[in-house]
Scaffold this motif. Structure first.
Motif, PDB file in Angstrom:
ATOM      1  N   CYS A   1       0.831  -1.215   0.000  1.00 21.77           N
ATOM      2  CA  CYS A   1       0.000   0.000   0.000  1.00 21.77           C
ATOM      3  C   CYS A   1       0.861   1.257   0.000  1.00 21.77           C
ATOM      4  O   CYS A   1       0.498   2.271  -0.612  1.00 21.77           O
ATOM      5  CB  CYS A   1      -0.941  -0.012   1.202  1.00 21.77           C
ATOM      6  N   LEU A   2       2.007   1.197   0.681  1.00 20.92           N
ATOM      7  CA  LEU A   2       2.958   2.308   0.621  1.00 20.92           C
ATOM      8  C   LEU A   2       3.459   2.500  -0.806  1.00 20.92           C
ATOM      9  O   LEU A   2       3.659   3.636  -1.270  1.00 20.92           O
ATOM     10  CB  LEU A   2       4.134   2.035   1.558  1.00 20.92           C
ATOM     11  N   PHE A   3       3.645   1.418  -1.538  1.00 21.68           N
ATOM     12  CA  PHE A   3       4.070   1.476  -2.935  1.00 21.68           C
ATOM     13  C   PHE A   3       3.101   2.307  -3.767  1.00 21.68           C
ATOM     14  O   PHE A   3       3.508   3.112  -4.608  1.00 21.68           O
ATOM     15  CB  PHE A   3       4.189   0.059  -3.479  1.00 21.68           C
ATOM     16  N   VAL A   4       1.800   2.112  -3.532  1.00 17.89           N
ATOM     17  CA  VAL A   4       0.784   2.894  -4.251  1.00 17.89           C
ATOM     18  C   VAL A   4       0.976   4.386  -3.974  1.00 17.89           C
ATOM     19  O   VAL A   4       0.908   5.224  -4.887  1.00 17.89           O
ATOM     20  CB  VAL A   4      -0.633   2.451  -3.855  1.00 17.89           C
ATOM     21  N   ALA A   5       1.233   4.726  -2.718  1.00 18.78           N
ATOM     22  CA  ALA A   5       1.440   6.133  -2.358  1.00 18.78           C
ATOM     23  C   ALA A   5       2.688   6.686  -3.028  1.00 18.78           C
ATOM     24  O   ALA A   5       2.700   7.836  -3.500  1.00 18.78           O
ATOM     25  CB  ALA A   5       1.543   6.271  -0.836  1.00 18.78           C
ATOM     26  N   LEU A   6       3.747   5.891  -3.100  1.00 21.75           N
ATOM     27  CA  LEU A   6       4.991   6.353  -3.725  1.00 21.75           C
ATOM     28  C   LEU A   6       4.835   6.517  -5.233  1.00 21.75           C
ATOM     29  O   LEU A   6       5.429   7.425  -5.829  1.00 21.75           O
ATOM     30  CB  LEU A   6       6.118   5.373  -3.415  1.00 21.75           C
ATOM     31  N   VAL A   7       4.035   5.667  -5.860  1.00 22.98           N
ATOM     32  CA  VAL A   7       3.777   5.811  -7.297  1.00 22.98           C
ATOM     33  C   VAL A   7       3.081   7.132  -7.583  1.00 22.98           C
ATOM     34  O   VAL A   7       3.317   7.767  -8.612  1.00 22.98           O
ATOM     35  CB  VAL A   7       2.943   4.624  -7.826  1.00 22.98           C
ATOM     36  N   SER A   8       2.242   7.579  -6.661  1.00 18.87           N
ATOM     37  CA  SER A   8       1.551   8.857  -6.856  1.00 18.87           C
ATOM     38  C   SER A   8       2.538  10.014  -6.877  1.00 18.87           C
ATOM     39  O   SER A   8       2.334  11.003  -7.587  1.00 18.87           O
ATOM     40  CB  SER A   8       0.501   9.071  -5.761  1.00 18.87           C
ATOM     41  N   PHE A   9       3.622   9.915  -6.097  1.00 19.42           N
ATOM     42  CA  PHE A   9       4.671  10.928  -6.156  1.00 19.42           C
ATOM     43  C   PHE A   9       5.440  10.816  -7.464  1.00 19.42           C
ATOM     44  O   PHE A   9       5.720  11.811  -8.134  1.00 19.42           O
ATOM     45  CB  PHE A   9       5.653  10.755  -4.988  1.00 19.42           C
ATOM     46  N   PHE A  10       5.776   9.601  -7.827  1.00 18.73           N
ATOM     47  CA  PHE A  10       6.588   9.369  -9.015  1.00 18.73           C
ATOM     48  C   PHE A  10       5.895   9.857 -10.271  1.00 18.73           C
ATOM     49  O   PHE A  10       6.535  10.364 -11.188  1.00 18.73           O
ATOM     50  CB  PHE A  10       6.895   7.877  -9.132  1.00 18.73           C
ATOM     51  N   SER A  11       4.582   9.731 -10.326  1.00 19.43           N
ATOM     52  CA  SER A  11       3.835  10.066 -11.537  1.00 19.43           C
ATOM     53  C   SER A  11       3.821  11.547 -11.848  1.00 19.43           C
ATOM     54  O   SER A  11       3.379  11.953 -12.924  1.00 19.43           O
ATOM     55  CB  SER A  11       2.393   9.570 -11.422  1.00 19.43           C
ATOM     56  N   GLN A  12       4.321  12.369 -10.932  1.00 21.45           N
ATOM     57  CA  GLN A  12       4.361  13.805 -11.163  1.00 21.45           C
ATOM     58  C   GLN A  12       5.684  14.261 -11.783  1.00 21.45           C
ATOM     59  O   GLN A  12       5.996  15.447 -11.786  1.00 21.45           O
ATOM     60  CB  GLN A  12       4.138  14.547  -9.834  1.00 21.45           C
ATOM     61  N   PHE A  13       6.481  13.325 -12.300  1.00 20.69           N
ATOM     62  CA  PHE A  13       7.806  13.662 -12.822  1.00 20.69           C
ATOM     63  C   PHE A  13       7.754  14.734 -13.910  1.00 20.69           C
ATOM     64  O   PHE A  13       8.631  15.582 -14.010  1.00 20.69           O
ATOM     65  CB  PHE A  13       8.472  12.401 -13.391  1.00 20.69           C
ATOM     66  N   LYS A  14       6.739  14.705 -14.755  1.00 25.47           N
ATOM     67  CA  LYS A  14       6.689  15.651 -15.870  1.00 25.47           C
ATOM     68  C   LYS A  14       6.529  17.092 -15.392  1.00 25.47           C
ATOM     69  O   LYS A  14       6.754  18.028 -16.147  1.00 25.47           O
ATOM     70  CB  LYS A  14       5.536  15.284 -16.812  1.00 25.47           C
TER      71      LYS A  14
ATOM     72  N   LEU B   1      13.392  10.867  -6.907  1.00 27.07           N
ATOM     73  CA  LEU B   1      13.687   9.443  -7.041  1.00 27.07           C
ATOM     74  C   LEU B   1      14.516   8.947  -5.866  1.00 27.07           C
ATOM     75  O   LEU B   1      14.237   7.872  -5.298  1.00 27.07           O
ATOM     76  CB  LEU B   1      14.426   9.172  -8.355  1.00 27.07           C
ATOM     77  N   LEU B   2      15.529   9.723  -5.467  1.00 26.84           N
ATOM     78  CA  LEU B   2      16.352   9.336  -4.319  1.00 26.84           C
ATOM     79  C   LEU B   2      15.528   9.321  -3.042  1.00 26.84           C
ATOM     80  O   LEU B   2      15.719   8.444  -2.181  1.00 26.84           O
ATOM     81  CB  LEU B   2      17.540  10.301  -4.179  1.00 26.84           C
ATOM     82  N   PHE B   3      14.608  10.272  -2.914  1.00 28.73           N
ATOM     83  CA  PHE B   3      13.728  10.299  -1.744  1.00 28.73           C
ATOM     84  C   PHE B   3      12.860   9.038  -1.705  1.00 28.73           C
ATOM     85  O   PHE B   3      12.711   8.403  -0.651  1.00 28.73           O
ATOM     86  CB  PHE B   3      12.853  11.554  -1.782  1.00 28.73           C
ATOM     87  N   ILE B   4      12.293   8.681  -2.863  1.00 30.49           N
ATOM     88  CA  ILE B   4      11.448   7.488  -2.932  1.00 30.49           C
ATOM     89  C   ILE B   4      12.250   6.242  -2.573  1.00 30.49           C
ATOM     90  O   ILE B   4      11.792   5.386  -1.806  1.00 30.49           O
ATOM     91  CB  ILE B   4      10.830   7.355  -4.334  1.00 30.49           C
TER      92      ILE B   4
ATOM     93  N   LEU C   1      12.636  -4.363  -0.905  1.00 28.89           N
ATOM     94  CA  LEU C   1      13.834  -4.122  -1.712  1.00 28.89           C
ATOM     95  C   LEU C   1      13.567  -4.332  -3.200  1.00 28.89           C
ATOM     96  O   LEU C   1      14.263  -3.760  -4.040  1.00 28.89           O
ATOM     97  CB  LEU C   1      14.971  -5.038  -1.247  1.00 28.89           C
ATOM     98  N   MET C   2      12.562  -5.135  -3.541  1.00 29.02           N
ATOM     99  CA  MET C   2      12.206  -5.319  -4.947  1.00 29.02           C
ATOM    100  C   MET C   2      11.747  -4.019  -5.583  1.00 29.02           C
ATOM    101  O   MET C   2      11.846  -3.833  -6.796  1.00 29.02           O
ATOM    102  CB  MET C   2      11.106  -6.368  -5.084  1.00 29.02           C
ATOM    103  N   LEU C   3      11.216  -3.108  -4.771  1.00 30.16           N
ATOM    104  CA  LEU C   3      10.701  -1.849  -5.305  1.00 30.16           C
ATOM    105  C   LEU C   3      11.807  -0.973  -5.879  1.00 30.16           C
ATOM    106  O   LEU C   3      11.539  -0.102  -6.707  1.00 30.16           O
ATOM    107  CB  LEU C   3       9.953  -1.081  -4.205  1.00 30.16           C
ATOM    108  N   ILE C   4      13.040  -1.187  -5.438  1.00 33.15           N
ATOM    109  CA  ILE C   4      14.153  -0.423  -6.005  1.00 33.15           C
ATOM    110  C   ILE C   4      14.250  -0.684  -7.498  1.00 33.15           C
ATOM    111  O   ILE C   4      14.340   0.241  -8.311  1.00 33.15           O
ATOM    112  CB  ILE C   4      15.473  -0.796  -5.295  1.00 33.15           C
ATOM    113  N   ALA C   5      14.203  -1.961  -7.867  1.00 33.27           N
ATOM    114  CA  ALA C   5      14.265  -2.321  -9.290  1.00 33.27           C
ATOM    115  C   ALA C   5      13.044  -1.806 -10.040  1.00 33.27           C
ATOM    116  O   ALA C   5      13.161  -1.337 -11.188  1.00 33.27           O
ATOM    117  CB  ALA C   5      14.386  -3.838  -9.437  1.00 33.27           C
ATOM    118  N   ILE C   6      11.881  -1.868  -9.404  1.00 29.42           N
ATOM    119  CA  ILE C   6      10.655  -1.414 -10.073  1.00 29.42           C
ATOM    120  C   ILE C   6      10.715   0.083 -10.351  1.00 29.42           C
ATOM    121  O   ILE C   6      10.394   0.539 -11.464  1.00 29.42           O
ATOM    122  CB  ILE C   6       9.421  -1.760  -9.223  1.00 29.42           C
ATOM    123  N   PHE C   7      11.141   0.875  -9.374  1.00 29.02           N
ATOM    124  CA  PHE C   7      11.198   2.325  -9.581  1.00 29.02           C
ATOM    125  C   PHE C   7      12.296   2.711 -10.570  1.00 29.02           C
ATOM    126  O   PHE C   7      12.120   3.657 -11.343  1.00 29.02           O
ATOM    127  CB  PHE C   7      11.408   3.043  -8.247  1.00 29.02           C
TER     128      PHE C   7
END
Length: 407
Positions: free
Chosen positions: A157-170, A181-184, A199-205
């Motif tokens: 569920c934390l992953f979902v929250a982090l994806v919401s941050f990541f999706s604002q890259f543009k 990215l380093l913060f995530i 730790l798998m999320l590192i590769a995913i991000f």
């Protein structure tokens, strides 16, 4: 049986109403010249409380509830766990609860609160999805999963929250994107203290970051057609239906050691590892997942057009699509091989909410009713199986209150 059906349906309906109400209020606010409602709106806070109370009050709902309960009570009585391979973060928090002599109702409610809070926070700017997500949690198989995979579900569920941050890259400069990215990734490292599989999320991000970089170059190839995606998905389904190749997992003990899944056993153990366990029957639950997956793939172009300003949708769909393919590929393996797919299949829940929003908003009510049956009738099937086929695998679907476990 009646209690379980009542708890799941009433809680799901309550979460649906609260999600619908907060979205309605936000739309009225926007029409009147106001802004979006904050995450701490009363409907969202009440949703978190309702879910946490239901989760905390359960008794042996979820396969691992008995284990977590025994460990917590042992910790309260002796000051130590009888199992010694929990992650440090989970252990420290558990020790704090035990040291304060807090009843296990609040202990389990706390972990459930983290799960639902992270999930809802990731959808804070998508309040139109909350009603369907809340309904899907209780009326799909997600509640049981969250109550079983307590630690991993928090990280998922934390992953979902982090994806919401990541999706604002543009919206950011390149330097700010690197910082984000380093913060995530730093958050991911801390999450590994709750469940090592984080730790798998590192590769995913890093994979998502590479896709984002390629999208800004001439290398970008765009989104494949729905027919290509459907064909690829069909190949994974067929491979998963005849998994005689599954013994290749015997060479991946290092992966289990890295992510913490080796705590459950070794791959050469047929009860735990990756060996072919026999054909999983094509029952209602599996067919519902297949129909829902196909519908999401076929409807994705319409979803993109309908929610054209939604920057998170492509990420949600990509992760859900990976989850669909890998889940059906590995469906005839054991539960522990499927555990890593939870990081992707959580987005199936979110994409089902997109599908329902699209069908209702475009007045496709007949199709919407059919998809609602696919997405939100699973709990009835699970409870029915638990009552009329009371084997060990089915029993944890039943809901019991800790103060009246015999009901």
């Amino acid at each position: 049986m009646l209690l379980s059906l009542l708890v799941y349906s009433v809680t799901g309906a309550t979460l649906f109403f609260l999600g619908w109400h907060v979205n309605k209020r936000e739309q009225q606010s926007l029409l009147n010249g106001g802004g979006k409602l904050p995450f701490y709106s009363w409907e969202i806070l009440l949703s978190l409380v309702v879910f946490s109370v239901i989760a905390g009050a359960r008794y042996h709902t979820g396969f691992d509830h008995a284990m977590y309960l025994e460990q917590y009570q042992h910790l309260q009585e002796t000051g130590d766990f009888s199992r010694h391979n929990f992650e440090y973060g989970f252990e420290w928090i558990s020790r704090l609860f035990a040291w304060c002599n807090i009843h296990y109702f609040f202990y389990f409610a706390f972990w459930a609160l983290l799960q639902i809070a992270f999930l809802y926070f990731g959808l804070r700017n998508h309040k139109h999805l909350l009603c369907w997500v809340g309904l899907g949690i209780m009326c799909g198989s997600y509640f049981l999963w969250m109550m079983n995979s307590v630690r991993q579900a928090v990280v998922v569920c934390l992953f979902v929250a982090l994806v919401s941050f990541f999706s604002q890259f543009k919206d950011r400069s390149s330097h700010k994107n690197i910082f984000v990215l380093l913060f995530i990734l730093s958050i991911v490292m801390m999450a590994a203290f709750i469940h090592k599989s984080a730790l798998m999320l590192i590769a995913i991000f890093l994979f998502l970051f590479l896709i984002e970089l390629l999208s800004k170059t001439k290398i970008s190839v765009g989104v494949p057609s729905k027919w290509i995606m459907l064909s690829v998905f069909a190949v994974f389904v067929l491979l998963g239906a005849f998994p005689y190749w599954i013994d290749i997992f015997s060479n991946y003990q290092w992966f289990l050691d890295l992510t913490g899944y080796s705590n459950y056993g070794n791959l050469d153990d047929p009860n735990v590892g990756g060996q072919f366990k026999g054909f999983v029957p094509w029952g209602p639950s599996r067919l519902s997942s297949l129909i829902g997956s196909i519908a999401m793939i076929l409807l994705y172009p319409q979803l993109r057009a309908h929610f054209k300003s939604d920057r998170q949708l492509p990420y949600f769909f990509l992760l859900a699509y990976i989850g669909m393919c890998v889940y059906f590929l590995l469906i005839n393996t054991t539960h522990f091989i499927l555990r890593p797919t939870d990081y992707f299949t959580i987005f199936y829940l979110i994409m089902s909410a997109y599908v329902m929003c699209y069908l209702i908003q475009t007045r496709k009510y007949v199709i919407g009713a059919g998809m609602a049956l696919v997405f939100y009738s699973i709990f009835i099937i699970n409870v029915y199986k638990a009552v009329y086929r009371p084997i060990v695998e089915n029993q944890p679907f039943l809901y019991h209150f800790f103060f009246a476990p015999s009901l």
